[in-house]
Design a protein around this motif. Structure first.
Motif, PDB file in Angstrom:
ATOM      1  N   THR A 178       0.831  -1.208   0.000  1.00 18.25           N
ATOM      2  CA  THR A 178       0.000   0.000   0.000  1.00 18.25           C
ATOM      3  C   THR A 178       0.863   1.254   0.000  1.00 18.25           C
ATOM      4  N   LYS A 179       1.922   1.231   0.846  1.00 13.95           N
ATOM      5  CA  LYS A 179       2.839   2.370   0.894  1.00 13.95           C
ATOM      6  C   LYS A 179       3.495   2.591  -0.456  1.00 13.95           C
ATOM      7  N   ALA A 180       3.922   1.500  -1.084  1.00 12.54           N
ATOM      8  CA  ALA A 180       4.579   1.610  -2.382  1.00 12.54           C
ATOM      9  C   ALA A 180       3.618   2.176  -3.425  1.00 12.54           C
ATOM     10  N   GLN A 207       1.763   9.267  -5.755  1.00 11.58           N
ATOM     11  CA  GLN A 207       2.190  10.633  -5.447  1.00 11.58           C
ATOM     12  C   GLN A 207       3.321  11.075  -6.372  1.00 11.58           C
ATOM     13  N   ALA A 208       4.197  10.144  -6.695  1.00 15.44           N
ATOM     14  CA  ALA A 208       5.321  10.486  -7.569  1.00 15.44           C
ATOM     15  C   ALA A 208       4.859  10.749  -8.988  1.00 15.44           C
ATOM     16  N   LEU A 209       3.970   9.875  -9.503  1.00 16.29           N
ATOM     17  CA  LEU A 209       3.508  10.050 -10.884  1.00 16.29           C
ATOM     18  C   LEU A 209       2.755  11.366 -11.049  1.00 16.29           C
ATOM     19  N   ALA A 210       2.147  11.806  -9.930  1.00 13.39           N
ATOM     20  CA  ALA A 210       1.426  13.083  -9.997  1.00 13.39           C
ATOM     21  C   ALA A 210       2.387  14.255 -10.165  1.00 13.39           C
ATOM     22  N   THR A 245       7.469   8.193   3.572  1.00 18.06           N
ATOM     23  CA  THR A 245       7.348   6.812   3.118  1.00 18.06           C
ATOM     24  C   THR A 245       8.650   6.095   3.416  1.00 18.06           C
ATOM     25  N   ASP A 246       8.705   4.787   3.197  1.00 16.43           N
ATOM     26  CA  ASP A 246       9.911   4.032   3.495  1.00 16.43           C
ATOM     27  C   ASP A 246      10.867   4.073   2.311  1.00 16.43           C
ATOM     28  N   PRO A 247      12.168   3.816   2.545  1.00 19.89           N
ATOM     29  CA  PRO A 247      13.172   3.919   1.470  1.00 19.89           C
ATOM     30  C   PRO A 247      12.884   3.034   0.271  1.00 19.89           C
TER      31      PRO A 247
END
Length: 871
Positions: free
Chosen positions: A743-745, A751-754, A775-777
């Motif tokens: 879910t985090k990924a 969020q990144a694609l936005a 978020t996690d690494p």
């Protein structure tokens, strides 16, 4: 002169003084009884409490060959003819028996008639004000006045501290060039003279004002350097080429495939360091010291690392110190049998420590490469010292490697930092004054607790205040006061040998004092506690009652410790040796040498064997024996204990026999049960077992019973079903964690694609440098890769901050950028100004270390870097 081996010199000295009525005592451990001194640094140190009037001597005349280690001049080892870390001091001592006349006569007789040193090659020194010694040398011995040098207090007056016993010295020097005559003799000319024998005439007591008062009992303390006498009698140019050290050097030369005598001066120095240091570490390990980052363990670690470093400089490959240790053991096994007894342990410690340090050296080499890659004008003193102190790089090696690239080293800065370290080391090694306050002169506590749990004692000293530096002598202590009470006799055991001090009560008609601990200094017991009611003062008579329940608990743990020690040798390895212990009221802790963790099967076998011995209801036997007889009977010495001429032997027939001053059960059945509660590692090659015995087993079981019953209630299952229930919960948790990670990924990706439309275009490359919500690494990395894939050729930099304030930065480069020679890791390096630390592959790199408040700045700098790199 007689040409004698080191062993023959040692034997000749001891036999000479045996014939003069001296009692031969074994060398004390390199771990001194004096808690204020790190290592045994002089032949007289084991006798300091006797000289200070704190202990009774074992005999009025004694002689020893004492192992010593000093590291305050470690940098001079190998550079001079006589500096060592390990050395042997041959000594003869008189405790209020003979004095100057006999000491001088015998020193001359030994020198000229036993060692056959020509009188014309001997020069003596005396304290400038010691007319008595001067006259004895001149009139009784017949030394020419020109060869008797009067020296000042700095050179020829021994002191034990700011106050206490002290006295003038007289030293014997060997003259290598008597043909130069007696005019203008300078004893500081070490190319001509070597001091080999020092006679200390302890005849005064010095007070705080510096006033000297004659002692009632005058003492003699002498020291003859074995290595120096070997150099003289064997006719070699330095101590290292005597048979006490040179066989070690020869072994190292064989491993380096070099000829010592054909080597350069610098290589010879390296060989001398190896010979000295490896001799020292063998004896240190044999006496129970293990490598660590503090105290004695640090001294040992530093010596091992210096040896490894110099071995590498000589071209020795592979792990070699354990092999050289075999030569040391062969050299010293007759004089010091402990090195042979501990041979397997010594070599094991060396192998582990050397292997670890070789990896550390490799890290140092990498650090030096990084420093040089930055093309500095010179390597800073701080970096050079860091390489030296942390990674074992000698500054000359750093300078040599730097010079190949035309870069210098700030040697002045390095030297300043090294001087600071030496000063700290010197301060840490200085012996503190052991003189007891005048209020306690002659005080002694007789321990009655082996056979009594209650006794009547008289207060001979009383300290008020806390147990720290504010403790002070008082005449009376009232209700509520913290106190340390000294009794003339006591059943309370004072902490030693790993066993904690007893607890209990001191009472009288006027007072009740609760005792929480008992410590000792020399033969004086300090009963530490507080006055619960009433008052107490010096000369009061008190009834001393130990807490019998706590005594029984500690006795059970102490005897169980002995049984565990014996069981480990039978179940795991006969070479196992104790490396420390704690005998407390609630548990026991036992440290031992072992290179691996014990198996569950071995732990069960240990428990079974100890409990079998307990169930046999074996009566314990204790007796006091001469130490040689005790060892001949197979009694095992306990780590950390200091032994006199006579020792107490605690025997569990058929199981264990140890030298021990602690308290024990009278029958093994009193232990009840024995249970191991943990087995862990504490250092390289050292394991630790914690266990409970006697009443502490019930406490342990009750605690675990309460925990399991509570868990049973919470999980609504029986106790027997708990393991299955816990396994099911762990499995469910792992599944939920996987789902959460997905879910985090997915969220991070969305969020990144936005952010894709915020990328800028430069020369057909899409560049993006943005922050994402926490978020996690791993999710951040996947988002950067997916976003770059969507954008096409270019670079993506994403950063995020966790709720804990930790920053993660991901840099992703497309294949076309990498093909042009750009690397993601170079961008990380460019962000060092904001704290970025990290690295990775050319296409993907990760950094941390950036303060949360600097993340926006880092992302802006990253974008500017990309623009310039691609322009």
């Amino acid at each position: 002169m007689r040409v004698l081996s080191g062993q023959q010199i040692r034997e000749a000295f001891l036999e000479f003084y045996l014939a003069k009525g001296h009692r031969l005592l074994p060398s004390a451990s390199l771990i001194p009884e004096d808690p204020t001194v790190l290592l045994t640094i002089a032949g007289m140190l084991p006798f300091k409490p006797i000289f200070l009037g704190q202990q009774q001597p074992p005999a009025l005349r004694v002689t020893t060959s004492q192992k010593c280690v000093r590291t305050n001049d470690i940098e001079n080892v190998g550079r001079t003819a006589r500096h060592h870390t390990f050395f042997e001091m041959l000594g003869n001592f008189s405790f209020g028996d003979y004095f100057k006349k006999e000491a001088i006569i015998w020193a001359w007789e030994l020198t000229t008639q036993v060692f056959h040193i020509p009188p014309e090659r001997v020069v003596v020194s005396v304290f400038r004000e010691d007319d008595e010694a001067y006259a004895l040398w001149r009139d009784l011995i017949g030394v020419t006045p020109a060869r008797i040098q009067r020296l000042d207090e700095k050179d020829n007056f021994w002191v034990s501290g700011p106050t206490g016993p002290c006295g003038p010295c007289s030293e014997l020097y060997y003259d290598f060039h008597p043909e130069l005559g007696d005019q203008g003799i300078d004893l500081e000319d070490d190319s001509r003279f070597i001091e080999f024998y020092n006679l200390v005439f302890m005849q005064y007591n010095r007070d705080l004002q510096g006033t000297l008062t004659p002692l009632q009992n005058q003492n003699i303390d002498t020291g003859l350097g074995l290595e120096r006498m070997a150099q003289i009698l064997q006719g070699v140019p330095n101590n290292y080429e005597t048979d006490l050290v040179f066989p070690i050097i020869e072994t190292c030369a064989q491993l380096a495939d070099l000829d010592y005598h054909q080597s350069s001066d610098e290589q010879k120095r390296y060989f001398k360091v190896l010979g000295d240091h490896l001799r020292a570490v063998v004896h240190l390990i044999a006496d129970g010291i293990t490598p660590s980052n503090t105290g004695r363990g640090y001294v040992l670690r530093r010596l091992i690392r210096r040896a490894v470093r110099y071995g590498r400089l000589l071209g020795i490959t592979g792990v070699f110190t354990a092999e050289v240790a075999q030569t040391v053991i062969t050299l010293y096994q007759t004089a010091y049998p402990t090195v042979l007894e501990k041979q397997a342990w010594i070599q094991q410690v060396l192998r582990i420590e050397e292997d670890q340090f070789r990896r550390t050296l490799e890290n140092g080499e990498r650090l030096l490469t990084q420093i040089l890659a930055a093309k500095p004008v010179q390597i800073s003193g701080a970096d050079a010292f860091r390489l030296y102190d942390t990674y074992g790089f000698p500054v000359e090696l750093t300078a040599e490697i730097a010079e190949e690239q035309g870069i210098g080293v700030d040697e002045a800065g390095f030297t300043a930092l090294l001087a600071e370290q030496k000063q700290r080391s010197k301060e840490a090694h200085q012996a503190l004054d052991l003189t007891l306050p005048v209020e306690l002169e002659g005080a002694r506590t007789t321990f009655t607790g082996y056979h009594q749990t209650e006794a009547v004692g008289t207060v001979v000293g009383l300290l008020g205040g806390a147990n720290g530096q504010d403790a002070h002598f008082v005449t009376v202590a009232q209700t509520g006061d913290n106190v340390q009470i000294i009794l003339d006799q006591s059943p309370f055991y004072a902490e030693s040998g790993g066993q904690l001090g007893d607890r209990g009560l001191l009472t009288s008609e006027h007072a009740r004092i609760v005792i929480k601990d008992v410590q000792k200094k020399a033969d004086i017991f300090f009963h530490e506690g507080y006055v619960e009611t009433g008052s107490v003062q010096v000369a009061d008579t008190l009834v001393a009652q130990i807490d019998l329940v706590q005594r029984r608990r500690v006795q059970a743990h102490h005897t169980a410790t002995h049984l565990l020690n014996a069981a480990l040798k039978l179940v795991v390895d006969p070479n196992i040796a104790q490396a420390g212990s704690l005998v407390a009221f609630d548990r026991l802790r036992f440290d031992f040498n072992c290179p691996r963790a014990l198996t569950e099967k071995e732990i069960n076998a240990l428990e079974d064997l100890v409990n079998d011995w307990i169930a046999q209801s074996t009566p314990l036997e204790t007796q006091v024996l001469p130490i040689a007889e005790a060892k001949a009977q197979g009694a095992v010495a306990t780590f950390g204990e200091k032994y006199g001429a006579e020792v107490r032997v605690v025997d569990v027939p058929g199981a264990s026999k140890e030298l021990c001053g602690g308290t024990h059960v009278t029958n093994t059945s009193e232990i009840g049960l024995f249970k191991i509660i943990s087995e862990t590692g504490t250092a390289a090659g050292i394991r630790r077992i914690e266990a409970v015995a006697g009443g502490a087993v019930l406490d342990y079981l009750n605690l675990r019973d309460r925990i399991t019953r509570q868990l049973s209630t919470d999980f609504k299952v029986t106790v027997e079903e708990l393991p299955e229930r816990v396994n099911k919960l762990q499995s469910d948790l792992r599944q939920l964690q996987k789902e959460l990670d997905h879910t985090k990924a997915d969220l991070a990706l969305a969020q990144a694609l936005a952010l894709a439309d915020q990328a800028i275009l430069q020369d057909a490359y899409h560049l993006l440098s943005q922050a994402l919500p926490p978020t996690d690494p791993e999710s951040l990395k996947q988002a950067a890769e997916k976003l770059l894939h969507k954008l096409g050729e270019g670079a993506v930099v994403l950063g995020t901050t966790t709720p804990e304030g930790k920053v993660t930065l991901i840099v992703a480069y497309s294949p076309a950028l990498v093909k042009q020679g750009h690397k993601a890791g170079d961008l990380i390096k460019a962000l060092a100004s904001v704290g970025a630390k990290g690295g990775g592959r050319p296409q993907l790199a990760q950094a941390g270390g950036i303060p949360a408040e600097q993340l926006a700045t880092a992302l802006a700098l990253a974008l500017e870097y990309l623009k310039k790199a691609l322009s």
